[in-house]
Each structure stands twice: as structure tokens, then as C-alpha cells.
Design a protein around this motif. Structure first.
Motif, PDB file in Angstrom:
ATOM      1  N   CYS A   1      41.513  32.501  55.709  1.00  0.00           N
ATOM      2  CA  CYS A   1      42.402  31.806  54.899  1.00  0.00           C
ATOM      3  C   CYS A   1      41.233  31.407  52.647  1.00  0.00           C
ATOM      4  CB  CYS A   1      42.713  30.258  54.636  1.00  0.00           C
ATOM      5  SG  CYS A   1      44.393  30.884  55.949  1.00  0.00           S
ATOM      6  N   PHE A   2      40.109  31.603  53.482  1.00  0.00           N
ATOM      7  CA  PHE A   2      39.321  31.140  51.753  1.00  0.00           C
ATOM      8  C   PHE A   2      38.875  32.835  51.520  1.00  0.00           C
ATOM      9  CE2 PHE A   2      35.315  30.624  50.262  1.00  0.00           C
ATOM     10  CZ  PHE A   2      35.806  30.077  48.260  1.00  0.00           C
ATOM     11  N   LEU A   3      37.931  32.960  52.519  1.00  0.00           N
ATOM     12  CA  LEU A   3      38.059  34.584  52.132  1.00  0.00           C
ATOM     13  C   LEU A   3      39.045  35.651  51.787  1.00  0.00           C
ATOM     14  CD1 LEU A   3      35.188  34.192  55.038  1.00  0.00           C
ATOM     15  CD2 LEU A   3      34.412  34.276  52.384  1.00  0.00           C
ATOM     16  N   LEU A   4      39.845  35.537  52.967  1.00  0.00           N
ATOM     17  CA  LEU A   4      41.346  36.755  52.530  1.00  0.00           C
ATOM     18  C   LEU A   4      41.611  36.042  50.598  1.00  0.00           C
ATOM     19  CD1 LEU A   4      43.273  36.407  55.405  1.00  0.00           C
ATOM     20  CD2 LEU A   4      41.799  38.369  54.587  1.00  0.00           C
ATOM     21  N   THR A   5      41.528  35.050  50.462  1.00  0.00           N
ATOM     22  CA  THR A   5      42.060  35.000  48.968  1.00  0.00           C
ATOM     23  C   THR A   5      41.422  35.292  47.861  1.00  0.00           C
ATOM     24  OG1 THR A   5      42.036  32.586  49.958  1.00  0.00           O
ATOM     25  CG2 THR A   5      43.919  32.896  49.720  1.00  0.00           C
ATOM     26  N   GLN A   6      39.812  35.174  48.387  1.00  0.00           N
ATOM     27  CA  GLN A   6      38.872  35.433  47.293  1.00  0.00           C
ATOM     28  C   GLN A   6      38.606  37.094  47.322  1.00  0.00           C
ATOM     29  OE1 GLN A   6      36.692  33.525  44.940  1.00  0.00           O
ATOM     30  NE2 GLN A   6      38.992  31.890  46.127  1.00  0.00           N
ATOM     31  N   VAL A   7      38.706  38.629  48.214  1.00  0.00           N
ATOM     32  CA  VAL A   7      39.056  38.949  47.983  1.00  0.00           C
ATOM     33  C   VAL A   7      39.804  39.798  47.578  1.00  0.00           C
ATOM     34  CG1 VAL A   7      39.070  41.355  49.280  1.00  0.00           C
ATOM     35  CG2 VAL A   7      37.584  39.428  50.580  1.00  0.00           C
ATOM     36  N   ALA A   8      40.998  39.003  47.609  1.00  0.00           N
ATOM     37  CA  ALA A   8      42.463  39.635  46.916  1.00  0.00           C
ATOM     38  C   ALA A   8      42.249  38.759  45.475  1.00  0.00           C
ATOM     39  CB  ALA A   8      43.909  38.231  47.349  1.00  0.00           C
ATOM     40  N   ARG A   9      42.103  38.177  45.557  1.00  0.00           N
ATOM     41  CA  ARG A   9      42.094  37.451  43.644  1.00  0.00           C
ATOM     42  C   ARG A   9      40.965  38.140  43.010  1.00  0.00           C
ATOM     43  NH1 ARG A   9      39.755  31.350  41.937  1.00  0.00           N
ATOM     44  NH2 ARG A   9      40.474  31.087  39.479  1.00  0.00           N
ATOM     45  N   MET A  10      39.719  38.957  43.980  1.00  0.00           N
ATOM     46  CA  MET A  10      38.680  39.209  43.363  1.00  0.00           C
ATOM     47  C   MET A  10      39.040  40.455  42.835  1.00  0.00           C
ATOM     48  SD  MET A  10      34.262  38.264  44.543  1.00  0.00           S
ATOM     49  CE  MET A  10      35.097  38.371  45.875  1.00  0.00           C
ATOM     50  N   GLY A  11      39.685  41.151  43.713  1.00  0.00           N
ATOM     51  CA  GLY A  11      40.247  42.501  43.931  1.00  0.00           C
ATOM     52  C   GLY A  11      41.308  42.854  42.462  1.00  0.00           C
ATOM     53  N   SER A  12      42.267  41.837  42.717  1.00  0.00           N
ATOM     54  CA  SER A  12      43.105  41.841  41.448  1.00  0.00           C
ATOM     55  C   SER A  12      42.560  41.292  39.515  1.00  0.00           C
ATOM     56  CB  SER A  12      44.217  40.164  41.576  1.00  0.00           C
ATOM     57  OG  SER A  12      43.751  39.185  41.262  1.00  0.00           O
ATOM     58  N   ILE A  13      42.331  40.738  40.069  1.00  0.00           N
ATOM     59  CA  ILE A  13      41.112  40.949  38.470  1.00  0.00           C
ATOM     60  C   ILE A  13      40.540  42.144  38.431  1.00  0.00           C
ATOM     61  CG2 ILE A  13      38.702  39.631  37.306  1.00  0.00           C
ATOM     62  CD1 ILE A  13      39.659  36.333  38.881  1.00  0.00           C
ATOM     63  N   PHE A  14      39.580  42.535  38.656  1.00  0.00           N
ATOM     64  CA  PHE A  14      38.873  43.651  38.680  1.00  0.00           C
ATOM     65  C   PHE A  14      39.527  44.794  37.806  1.00  0.00           C
ATOM     66  CE2 PHE A  14      35.028  43.329  41.753  1.00  0.00           C
ATOM     67  CZ  PHE A  14      33.770  43.219  40.454  1.00  0.00           C
ATOM     68  N   PHE A  15      41.003  44.428  38.877  1.00  0.00           N
ATOM     69  CA  PHE A  15      42.478  45.138  38.921  1.00  0.00           C
ATOM     70  C   PHE A  15      42.975  45.343  37.397  1.00  0.00           C
ATOM     71  CE2 PHE A  15      46.597  46.521  39.117  1.00  0.00           C
ATOM     72  CZ  PHE A  15      46.350  47.856  39.403  1.00  0.00           C
ATOM     73  N   GLY A  16      43.129  44.155  36.801  1.00  0.00           N
ATOM     74  CA  GLY A  16      43.742  43.457  36.026  1.00  0.00           C
ATOM     75  C   GLY A  16      42.808  44.020  34.808  1.00  0.00           C
ATOM     76  N   ILE A  17      41.666  43.632  34.608  1.00  0.00           N
ATOM     77  CA  ILE A  17      40.163  44.127  33.935  1.00  0.00           C
ATOM     78  C   ILE A  17      40.255  45.567  33.489  1.00  0.00           C
ATOM     79  CG2 ILE A  17      38.139  44.386  34.617  1.00  0.00           C
ATOM     80  CD1 ILE A  17      38.781  42.254  31.409  1.00  0.00           C
ATOM     81  N   SER A  18      40.458  46.507  34.123  1.00  0.00           N
ATOM     82  CA  SER A  18      40.504  47.936  34.236  1.00  0.00           C
ATOM     83  C   SER A  18      41.250  48.219  33.875  1.00  0.00           C
ATOM     84  CB  SER A  18      39.882  48.331  35.790  1.00  0.00           C
ATOM     85  OG  SER A  18      41.378  48.542  36.664  1.00  0.00           O
ATOM     86  N   LEU A  19      42.518  47.831  34.122  1.00  0.00           N
ATOM     87  CA  LEU A  19      43.636  48.347  33.502  1.00  0.00           C
ATOM     88  C   LEU A  19      43.554  47.633  31.881  1.00  0.00           C
ATOM     89  CD1 LEU A  19      46.422  49.306  34.363  1.00  0.00           C
ATOM     90  CD2 LEU A  19      47.372  47.332  34.557  1.00  0.00           C
ATOM     91  N   THR A  20      43.071  46.677  31.764  1.00  0.00           N
ATOM     92  CA  THR A  20      43.032  46.498  30.182  1.00  0.00           C
ATOM     93  C   THR A  20      41.810  47.704  30.022  1.00  0.00           C
ATOM     94  OG1 THR A  20      43.638  44.248  30.678  1.00  0.00           O
ATOM     95  CG2 THR A  20      42.648  45.022  28.311  1.00  0.00           C
ATOM     96  N   LEU A  21      41.033  47.579  30.730  1.00  0.00           N
ATOM     97  CA  LEU A  21      39.780  48.240  29.204  1.00  0.00           C
ATOM     98  C   LEU A  21      40.200  49.795  29.368  1.00  0.00           C
ATOM     99  CD1 LEU A  21      36.512  46.367  30.456  1.00  0.00           C
ATOM    100  CD2 LEU A  21      37.687  46.247  28.236  1.00  0.00           C
ATOM    101  N   GLN A  22      41.005  50.415  30.306  1.00  0.00           N
ATOM    102  CA  GLN A  22      41.488  52.140  30.392  1.00  0.00           C
ATOM    103  C   GLN A  22      41.980  51.754  29.280  1.00  0.00           C
ATOM    104  OE1 GLN A  22      44.743  53.058  32.808  1.00  0.00           O
ATOM    105  NE2 GLN A  22      42.745  55.011  33.397  1.00  0.00           N
ATOM    106  N   ALA A  23      43.178  50.952  28.182  1.00  0.00           N
ATOM    107  CA  ALA A  23      43.775  51.121  27.331  1.00  0.00           C
ATOM    108  C   ALA A  23      42.851  51.247  26.091  1.00  0.00           C
ATOM    109  CB  ALA A  23      44.787  49.997  27.574  1.00  0.00           C
TER     110      ALA A  23
END
Length: 516
Positions: A126-148
Motif C-alpha cells: 500500500c505504501f509503495l503504491l501510494t508513494q509512486v502515485a504521489r510522486m507521479g502526480s507531483i511531477f505531473f503537476g509541477i511540469s504542467l505549471t512550469l510548461q505554462a
């Protein structure tokens, strides 16, 4: 390509990224053992650990998402922060001494001692799955903002920031993670203060205008105080949700538990928990203040919102849709997340914008680096040493930790890249990981609150808890003639009811079980 940020801002960002890498290089000299890499040899002062915990709490999603939430609605979500002191009290009184006494660096080793290998393995997955999901979502969110902001490709942004995070986290271990988070925590706080200062300065009438508009449109509301309504986002629903989520953070999340071992003593570790809370409470409020300031600024300058509304409308309507018609029906909640990036690009002075983008990067990097280090520690302790090679040498263990830290960084980066253009996968991923992680807190609390509960009681309770969480999550899919079986509670109540179900079933099972 870099069509928005001036060169001076790009230089500021580059200097910040380089400084983070150099921190990792500096601390790499100290990592001569597993203990040094995973616990910083228990040598970090409580104030530094407290700031690092605070920085982990405040991810880039907070920096960008909370002002958008406050812009589109009110301060209801701030109640989550208000729940922290009670969760911290329980953590300081019970969790910190518990983990310090048991010595093991992993938060999940003790579950095996209590209930067997299944409980430990369940929590680890459970922990490892949620960490991968969390890291991925933050990478995604930061790139979306910095792209703009920069015009760069999202994949390129993730690769550049990801490589920097991987380098300093792999080289420096937990000590580098903590000290970079101290810098990052200070930087994101300064960034928030600068944004508020420019908003007050740029709004005619300043603070008075912002307060008047906020009061006029009920922006400071913490939500309904009804004690009978648990189907909407009331004050009490968010307070309960925040309490249980913060209990999970302080009690079960390896990111936090590992910090308890980095302090010289249990007393110092307890101080760090309280420092985290007293920092997070007022500074999280700053991001809600930013939301109200943005709302007031664009209320008196409505013409500046046209481009923001156009962007939101284009994303919402299908091919051949009516742009003007779609724009007219948009509410502030529909484009709240886009307002802060728009303000930053157009109204933050050159040089200062680079500092604030660095602050947003800092918020993202602090959470991702923590996730990498914690995931590598859990994999090494709870999977490799438990099932593959229990007798690995300390030198071999350190080498494995270095490799695993890098691998989890790459996996998180890859998850973020995979989410580009497929946001529905992100929603499904978070839903599924939330279902299974929801049982972790109940299982942990069951183990420490009732010493008579046995393995069979815990398995039954966890099974029932997961079933309850599944029903609450997916019952909305039931056909209309089964509508009476749907979950009528707010989605934030899922972790509350799931955890209580596990505690209740586990205790009842223990009492009804025939005595040997």
C-alpha cells in the motif's frame, strides 16, 4: 521555446537546482553506513527535522492548489490544518515513543511482530503504491505549471527536475533530504509572502478592499457547522477527515516515521512534530489568504480574467463547441487553479518570478525526495532483507539503498510522464491506492490499542474494512433501483468509517473468539 520567463528568472532557477545538487554531493561523504543513510545517524537537531516535516506536508500541490481552492470556494479546506494539533498530540504521546523504542527504521516491521508477515506485506505494498502515485502526480503537476511559465515540453521539465532530485537524494541520503527541505521550506514560505505582498500592493485599496470583497462573497467561511450533515463538506466532516489523515501521516507514513529516528532522542523527535504543526498551521493559512487576495484582485480587474476563462473554456468544451457560451457558464471554481500561474506570469517582477518558481519547485522536490528515500528504505528493509537476503552486509545494504533510491526516482518520474494527457488514469490510481491504504491506519491502531487482538481478528477486521471502503467508494455506480444502497456520506468520510470499521470488527472478534 522559453517564451515567457526572462533570462534572469531562468538563471535564478538554474542556480537553485545546482545548489540542491551540491548539497547532495556535500553530504555524500558522510554516508558510510546504512544507519547514516537512512537515519542520518540520529544526529539531526529537532528544529531541522520539524522544518523538513513541514516542507514535506506543503507540496507543490498545496502551493498551487490551495489558492485555487480558496479562490473558487472558501476557507473550508483550512479545517484540515486545524485538525493537526490533536493528531500531533497522539503522535507525540504514543507514536514517537513506540517507534523509538522498537528501533527498526521501517514503520511496518512492527506489524509483522504483531500480526504476522501478511500485515507487514499489505502495509508495504500500500505504501509503495501510494508513494509512486504521489510522486507521479507531483511531477505531473509541477511540469504542467512550469510548461505554462516557460513554454518547455512537460517531459523535458520532469527529466531536468527529476535528475536533480535523484542526484542529491541518492548521494546525500536522509541527511541531504532533511537539510535541503530546510532550505526548501524557507524558500516556499518566502515565496508565499512575496505573492501576498504584490497582491496587496496591486489591489486598489489594498487590505481593506480584499477584506471587504472577501466578506461580501463569504470567502472566509470554514463551512457549515451542522452536526447532522455528513453528506457535504461541513466543518466537522473536514475536521474528522483531517484528523484521520494526519494520524496516518504521523503514525504510518514512512516519510515521517523515518524522521523520528533521525533525532538524537525521543524528546527531540517529539519537539520536531510540534514544530511542524506550529509552522504548518499559520503558513498553510497564507495560501488561503493568497486565494482571497487573488479573488479580490481579479474582482476589481475583471478584464484580466478573459484569457484565464478562455483557457478553461477551451479545455471544457468539445470540438465545435461555443467558446463564448462556455465562458459565460464558468464559475470561479472552474478556473481557480489557473489564476495564480496567470498572475505570476503577468504581475510578478523579473527576478522575483524566478525566486517564486524556485519556491514551487522546492515544494515539489521536498515531497518527491522524501518519497524516494522512504520508498527505498521500505523496499530494502521490508522486501529485500525480509524475503530475499536477510544476511546482506552493511556495505551491500548501503549499495542497495543507493540503487533503490535512484530506481524509485525514475519510477516516480515515469509515472508523471505517463500521466500526460491521461488524467483519468491519475484519478483511478488515487482511488485504488486510497482504497487499500485506508485499511493501514485501522490495522495499526488495532495493534497498539488492544493487545489481546490476534492475527485472525486482524485479518477479519482488515477484510471488512476494505469491503466497507470499496462500498463507500463505488456504491454510486449502483443502478437507480438500488439507490437506497448507495453511500450517502461525503467522500472524505471514507477513511473515517473504514478505520472505525476495522477497530470495531477487530475488537468484537477478539471478544467473541473462544478462549483457548
Amino acid at each position: 521555446m522559453m517564451n515567457n520567463l526572462p533570462i534572469i528568472d531562468l538563471v535564478v532557477i538554474a542556480v537553485y537546482l545546482l545548489a540542491m545538487v551540491l548539497v547532495g554531493v556535500y553530504f555524500s561523504r558522510k554516508n558510510t553506513s546504512t544507519d547514516a543513510y537512512t537515519k542520518a545517524a540520529g544526529s539531526i537537531p529537532s528544529w531541522a527535522i520539524g522544518i523538513s516535516l513541514y516542507a514535506t506536508f506543503l507540496s507543490s500541490n498545496t502551493f498551487l492548489g490551495v489558492p485555487g481552492k480558496a479562490y473558487g470556494a472558501n476557507w473550508n479546506a483550512f479545517v484540515f490544518s486545524l485538525s493537526m494539533p490533536l493528531a500531533a498530540f497522539i503522535a507525540a504521546k504514543y507514536f514517537v515513543p513506540f517507534y523509538r523504542n522498537h528501533k527498526t527504521v521501517s514503520a511496518y516491521t512492527n506489524l509483522e511482530n504483531r500480526f504476522g508477515a501478511w500485515a507487514r506485506s499489505y502495509a508495504v505494498v500500500c505504501f509503495l503504491l501510494t508513494q509512486v502515485a504521489r510522486m507521479g502526480s507531483i511531477f505531473f503537476g509541477i511540469s504542467l505549471t512550469l510548461q505554462a511559465l516557460t513554454g518547455l515540453d512537460m517531459s523535458v521539465i520532469m527529466l531536468v527536475t527529476g535528475v536533480c532530485i535523484v542526484v542529491y537524494t541518492v548521494l546525500g541520503g536522509l541527511e541531504a533530504v532533511i537539510w535541503t527541505e530546510v532550505v526548501q521550506g524557507l524558500l516556499l514560505t518566502v515565496g508565499a509572502v512575496i505573492v501576498i505582498g504584490t497582491l496587496i500592493y496591486n489591489t486598489p485599496g489594498g487590505t481593506d478592499t480584499i477584506i471587504d470583497i472577501g466578506l461580501r462573497d463569504n470567502k472566509f467561511s470554514l463551512g457549515s457547522f451542522s452536526l447532522t450533515d455528513f453528506s457535504s463538506s461541513t466543518f466537522w466532516v473536514i475536521l474528522l477527515y483531517g484528523f484521520f489523515m494526519n494520524l496516518t501521516n504521523f503514525g504510518m507514513d514512512q516519510n515521517y516515521v523515518q524522521r523520528y529516528h533521525a533525532a538524537p532522542s525521543a524528546k527531540e523527535a517529539t519537539k520536531s512534530v510540534w514544530l511542524c504543526v506550529w509552522l504548518y498551521l499559520p503558513i498553510s493559512l497564507l495560501f488561503f489568504v493568497i486565494g482571497v487576495c487573488l479573488y479580490a484582485y481579479y474582482d476589481v480587474n475583471p478584464e484580466l480574467l478573459v484569457t484565464v476563462k478562455e483557457q478553461a473554456a477551451l479545455e471544457r468544451m468539445g470540438a465545435g463547441g461555443n467558446l463564448a457560451g462556455t465562458m459565460n457558464v464558468l464559475t470561479p471554481a472552474d478556473y481557480g487553479d489557473k489564476v495564480l500561474p496567470h498572475y505570476m506570469v503577468n504581475h510578478i517582477p523579473v527576478g522575483i518570478l524566478g525566486l517564486i518558481v524556485s519556491a514551487i519547485l522546492a515544494a515539489a522536490m521536498s515531497t518527491i525526495s522524501s518519497g524516494m528515500n522512504a520508498s527505498a528504505t521500505v523496499f530494502t528493509e521490508d522486501i529485500y532483507k525480509r524475503y530475499i537476503n536477510p544476511n546482506i552486509s552493511d556495505k551491500g545494504n548501503l549499495r542497495l539503498l543507493l540503487i533503490c533510491t535512484g530506481v524509485f526516482g525514475v519510477i516516480g518520474m515515469s509515472a508523471g510522464i505517463a500521466m500526460i494527457g491521461v488524467q483519468s488514469i491519475l484519478d483511478v490510481w488515487w482511488t485504488l491506492s486510497g482504497i487499500f491504504a485506508g485499511g493501514m491506519l485501522g490495522l495499526f491502531l488495532l495493534g497498539i490499542t488492544n493487545k489481546k487482538v490476534g492475527n485472525s481478528d486482524a485479518m477479519l477486521a482488515t477484510g471488512v474494512g476494505i469491503a466497507v471502503i470499496l462500498w463507500m467508494t463505488f456504491s454510486y455506480l449502483l443502478p437507480e433501483h438500488y439507490a437506497f444502497l448507495r453511500n450517502m456520506l461525503h467522500a472524505n468520510m471514507i477513511i473515517v468509517v473504514g478505520t472505525m470499521a476495522i477497530l470495531l470488527v477487530g475488537n468484537i472478534s477478539q471478544r467473541l473468539r473462544p478462549k483457548a
